[in-house]
Write a protein that holds these residues in place. Structure first.
Motif, PDB file in Angstrom:
ATOM      1  N   GLU A 187       0.820  -1.211   0.000  1.00 28.11           N
ATOM      2  CA  GLU A 187       0.000   0.000   0.000  1.00 28.11           C
ATOM      3  C   GLU A 187       0.855   1.263   0.000  1.00 28.11           C
ATOM      4  N   SER A 188       2.036   1.199   0.630  1.00 27.79           N
ATOM      5  CA  SER A 188       2.894   2.380   0.764  1.00 27.79           C
ATOM      6  C   SER A 188       4.016   2.428  -0.265  1.00 27.79           C
ATOM      7  N   PHE A 189       4.027   1.489  -1.215  1.00 22.75           N
ATOM      8  CA  PHE A 189       5.172   1.336  -2.102  1.00 22.75           C
ATOM      9  C   PHE A 189       5.449   2.606  -2.904  1.00 22.75           C
ATOM     10  N   THR A 190       6.689   3.053  -2.842  1.00 24.57           N
ATOM     11  CA  THR A 190       7.084   4.299  -3.504  1.00 24.57           C
ATOM     12  C   THR A 190       7.927   4.048  -4.748  1.00 24.57           C
ATOM     13  N   GLY A 191       8.285   2.795  -5.003  1.00 22.87           N
ATOM     14  CA  GLY A 191       9.226   2.481  -6.064  1.00 22.87           C
ATOM     15  C   GLY A 191      10.626   2.260  -5.535  1.00 22.87           C
ATOM     16  N   ASN A 192      10.864   2.660  -4.276  1.00 19.16           N
ATOM     17  CA  ASN A 192      12.152   2.481  -3.613  1.00 19.16           C
ATOM     18  C   ASN A 192      11.940   1.554  -2.413  1.00 19.16           C
ATOM     19  N   PRO A 193      12.426   0.297  -2.477  1.00 15.41           N
ATOM     20  CA  PRO A 193      12.169  -0.647  -1.389  1.00 15.41           C
ATOM     21  C   PRO A 193      12.690  -0.193  -0.026  1.00 15.41           C
ATOM     22  N   VAL A 194      13.867   0.403   0.010  1.00 17.41           N
ATOM     23  CA  VAL A 194      14.433   0.840   1.297  1.00 17.41           C
ATOM     24  C   VAL A 194      13.579   1.952   1.897  1.00 17.41           C
ATOM     25  N   GLU A 195      13.212   2.913   1.090  1.00 22.07           N
ATOM     26  CA  GLU A 195      12.362   4.016   1.541  1.00 22.07           C
ATOM     27  C   GLU A 195      11.019   3.489   2.027  1.00 22.07           C
ATOM     28  N   THR A 196      10.454   2.554   1.279  1.00 22.51           N
ATOM     29  CA  THR A 196       9.166   1.974   1.666  1.00 22.51           C
ATOM     30  C   THR A 196       9.290   1.197   2.969  1.00 22.51           C
ATOM     31  N   HIS A 197      10.361   0.436   3.125  1.00 21.73           N
ATOM     32  CA  HIS A 197      10.598  -0.342   4.347  1.00 21.73           C
ATOM     33  C   HIS A 197      10.601   0.561   5.581  1.00 21.73           C
ATOM     34  N   LEU A 198      11.337   1.650   5.525  1.00 21.26           N
ATOM     35  CA  LEU A 198      11.411   2.570   6.665  1.00 21.26           C
ATOM     36  C   LEU A 198      10.050   3.207   6.941  1.00 21.26           C
ATOM     37  N   LYS A 199       9.328   3.499   5.895  1.00 25.33           N
ATOM     38  CA  LYS A 199       7.995   4.079   6.038  1.00 25.33           C
ATOM     39  C   LYS A 199       7.046   3.111   6.731  1.00 25.33           C
ATOM     40  N   VAL A 200       7.134   1.834   6.358  1.00 25.21           N
ATOM     41  CA  VAL A 200       6.256   0.823   6.939  1.00 25.21           C
ATOM     42  C   VAL A 200       6.580   0.590   8.410  1.00 25.21           C
ATOM     43  N   LEU A 201       7.862   0.565   8.749  1.00 26.63           N
ATOM     44  CA  LEU A 201       8.243   0.328  10.145  1.00 26.63           C
ATOM     45  C   LEU A 201       7.654   1.376  11.078  1.00 26.63           C
ATOM     46  N   ARG A 202       7.459   2.597  10.578  1.00 29.45           N
ATOM     47  CA  ARG A 202       6.860   3.655  11.408  1.00 29.45           C
ATOM     48  C   ARG A 202       5.385   3.399  11.679  1.00 29.45           C
ATOM     49  N   GLN A 203       4.775   2.495  10.913  1.00 27.62           N
ATOM     50  CA  GLN A 203       3.348   2.204  11.081  1.00 27.62           C
ATOM     51  C   GLN A 203       3.087   0.996  11.976  1.00 27.62           C
ATOM     52  N   ILE A 204       4.144   0.278  12.350  1.00 28.59           N
ATOM     53  CA  ILE A 204       3.979  -0.972  13.080  1.00 28.59           C
ATOM     54  C   ILE A 204       4.595  -0.860  14.467  1.00 28.59           C
ATOM     55  N   ASP A 205       3.853  -1.301  15.476  1.00 27.29           N
ATOM     56  CA  ASP A 205       4.364  -1.363  16.846  1.00 27.29           C
ATOM     57  C   ASP A 205       5.203  -2.632  16.985  1.00 27.29           C
ATOM     58  N   GLY A 206       6.507  -2.466  17.095  1.00 29.91           N
ATOM     59  CA  GLY A 206       7.398  -3.614  17.149  1.00 29.91           C
ATOM     60  C   GLY A 206       8.021  -3.864  15.792  1.00 29.91           C
ATOM     61  N   LYS A 207       9.136  -4.545  15.781  1.00 30.12           N
ATOM     62  CA  LYS A 207       9.876  -4.777  14.539  1.00 30.12           C
ATOM     63  C   LYS A 207       9.608  -6.183  14.015  1.00 30.12           C
ATOM     64  N   PRO A 208       9.017  -6.328  12.826  1.00 27.27           N
ATOM     65  CA  PRO A 208       8.806  -7.658  12.246  1.00 27.27           C
ATOM     66  C   PRO A 208      10.122  -8.299  11.848  1.00 27.27           C
ATOM     67  N   GLU A 209      10.247  -9.595  12.090  1.00 29.86           N
ATOM     68  CA  GLU A 209      11.492 -10.304  11.787  1.00 29.86           C
ATOM     69  C   GLU A 209      11.619 -10.671  10.313  1.00 29.86           C
ATOM     70  N   GLY A 210      10.495 -10.722   9.591  1.00 27.07           N
ATOM     71  CA  GLY A 210      10.508 -11.212   8.218  1.00 27.07           C
ATOM     72  C   GLY A 210      11.515 -10.551   7.300  1.00 27.07           C
ATOM     73  N   PRO A 211      11.541  -9.215   7.193  1.00 23.53           N
ATOM     74  CA  PRO A 211      12.449  -8.569   6.233  1.00 23.53           C
ATOM     75  C   PRO A 211      13.914  -8.922   6.429  1.00 23.53           C
ATOM     76  N   ASN A 212      14.375  -8.978   7.673  1.00 26.76           N
ATOM     77  CA  ASN A 212      15.770  -9.342   7.929  1.00 26.76           C
ATOM     78  C   ASN A 212      16.022 -10.814   7.607  1.00 26.76           C
ATOM     79  N   THR A 213      15.032 -11.661   7.912  1.00 26.42           N
ATOM     80  CA  THR A 213      15.165 -13.081   7.606  1.00 26.42           C
ATOM     81  C   THR A 213      15.230 -13.303   6.100  1.00 26.42           C
ATOM     82  N   ILE A 214      14.451 -12.527   5.345  1.00 28.63           N
ATOM     83  CA  ILE A 214      14.486 -12.634   3.880  1.00 28.63           C
ATOM     84  C   ILE A 214      15.901 -12.409   3.356  1.00 28.63           C
ATOM     85  N   LEU A 215      16.574 -11.386   3.842  1.00 27.70           N
ATOM     86  CA  LEU A 215      17.936 -11.076   3.381  1.00 27.70           C
ATOM     87  C   LEU A 215      18.898 -12.208   3.704  1.00 27.70           C
TER      88      LEU A 215
END
Length: 400
Positions: A296-324
């Motif tokens: 929903e928040s995708f800007t075309g820049n994954p890093v920018e979008t990632h930081l934007k999404v983290l501001r919307q979530i209480d707590g840090k999801p483990e998935g993105p780091n596990t993906i890498l």
């Protein structure tokens, strides 16, 4: 010298007072345990001790669920917060770990010298659901393996018990019925299940599983699938594709878990299919919400979008780091893993929503495999090389 005294079970420490750590502080407090919460920020600790509420995590969600801040239960008077890590480790034989996987090495480095001089044995209860890659080899390891690597010369001073799903922090905090998986050496698991998990079985009970690595691997890998499922739910692809995503992801989770040192049965347990089911199907999952918010928040820049999404979530999801970390491992081993490769491309490579949609379709509809069952050649290879063989992404073994 370690003393022969039995481990004290009337108290427990929690390192990492995020959503899950706070939830278990509620639970242990209701069970009349003395609970010591560790966090490095002294002001944060003072607020918890004064208000008996977590000022940063979980409290607002509980208020929304119960209808207002005045309805939010307070932490037990026996729950106290401190920024003194030495006191936390020295005074508690049971330490509950609920930090993120990327923070765990830092915590272990701080704990190690304290553990070395402690006079009693320590049991670490890990609820961490992540994987990390060893920089030199890119080999994936689980939280318990990382702890054993860090404390390799202190093996007689600690034990590790792993807690697997299915559970959500909100249910544990509010005392809703939850059944967790407890994995590790049977004697210490028996103590943890009796003294900390089974005090009130209407709220929290457990099943024992011998396969620590399998339980941890399943708990980490299903977060990747939840990230993809969150995206898929935004694409209006119909009601059928989640079944394919769930079942085909299960093949990858099961096989990769086996290669990491777990058993095939781990995915069939509640820590496998049970945990994956609730993580993929509920918005209570941070990782499912991460996928939805990312699209929903995708800007075309994954890093920018990632930081934007983290501001919307209480707590840090483990998935993105596990993906890498999983992607590094798959590339090094030349493994064919369409769902996990899809996850990496979505959250790190793609530039348009249309490309994201196409990646989902490619991963679920154009799998090179054409059979659900395991053929005789595959069964033979699994039997001969259970920890080494996996269908290859490129080369002679790439064909179905």
């Amino acid at each position: 010298m370690l003393t022969g005294l039995p481990l004290e079970t009337d108290r427990i420490a929690i390192i990492g007072p995020g959503r899950l750590g706070t939830a278990f502080a509620y639970k242990f407090g209701r069970d009349n345990k003395r609970v010591l919460l560790y966090y490095h920020d002294a002001d944060f600790c003072r607020t918890i001790n004064r208000e008996h509420l977590n000022p940063r995590h979980l409290t607002e969600d509980i208020a929304r669920r119960l209808g207002g801040m005045d309805q939010v239960p307070r932490l037990s008077p026996k729950v106290r917060a401190t920024n003194n890590l030495e006191q936390v480790v020295e005074e508690n034989d049971f330490i509950f770990l609920s930090v993120t996987m990327d923070r765990l090495p830092e915590i272990l480095n701080q704990v190690k010298p304290i553990l070395h001089h402690k006079t009693t044995k320590t049991c670490f209860i890990s609820a961490i659901k992540g994987l990390t890659a060893v920089e030199t080899t890119r080999q994936l390891i689980t939280p318990s393996q990382l702890m054993r690597n860090h404390f390799y010369n202190l093996t007689d001073r600690f034990s590790v018990v792993s807690i697997g799903g299915p559970f959500f922090d909100m249910d544990i905090a509010l005392g809703n019925p939850v059944c967790v998986t407890v994995a590790g050496a049977k004697p210490i698991c028996r103590i943890v299940r009796k003294e900390f998990i089974g005090a009130n079985r209407r709220e929290l009970t457990s099943l024992y599983n011998f396969d620590t690595v399998g339980v941890e691997a399943c708990g980490a890998l299903k977060n990747i699938v939840a990230n993809v499922k969150g995206v898929t739910d935004c694409l209006k692809l119909g009601d059928s594709i989640p079944g394919t995503l769930f079942s085909r992801s299960g093949v990858e989770v099961r096989s990769l878990s086996r290669i990491l040192g777990g058993s095939f049965q781990a995915f069939q347990s509640q820590a496998g299919v049970g945990d994956m089911y609730i993580t993929l199907s509920s918005d209570a999952s941070k990782n499912h919400r991460y996928g939805s918010f990312f699209y929903e928040s995708f800007t075309g820049n994954p890093v920018e979008t990632h930081l934007k999404v983290l501001r919307q979530i209480d707590g840090k999801p483990e998935g993105p780091n596990t993906i890498l970390n999983v992607h590094k491992f798959l590339e090094k081993r030349n493994m064919y893993s369409p769902i996990f490769h899809c996850a990496y491309k979505i959250f790190n490579d793609e530039k348009t929503r249309e490309a994201i949609r196409e990646q989902i379709i490619q991963a679920t509809q154009f799998d090179r495999r054409t059979r659900e069952y395991i053929g005789p050649v595959s069964r033979l290879l699994y039997r001969l090389f259970p920890n080494l063989w996996y269908r290859r992404h490129r080369g002679a073994l790439a064909k179905p």
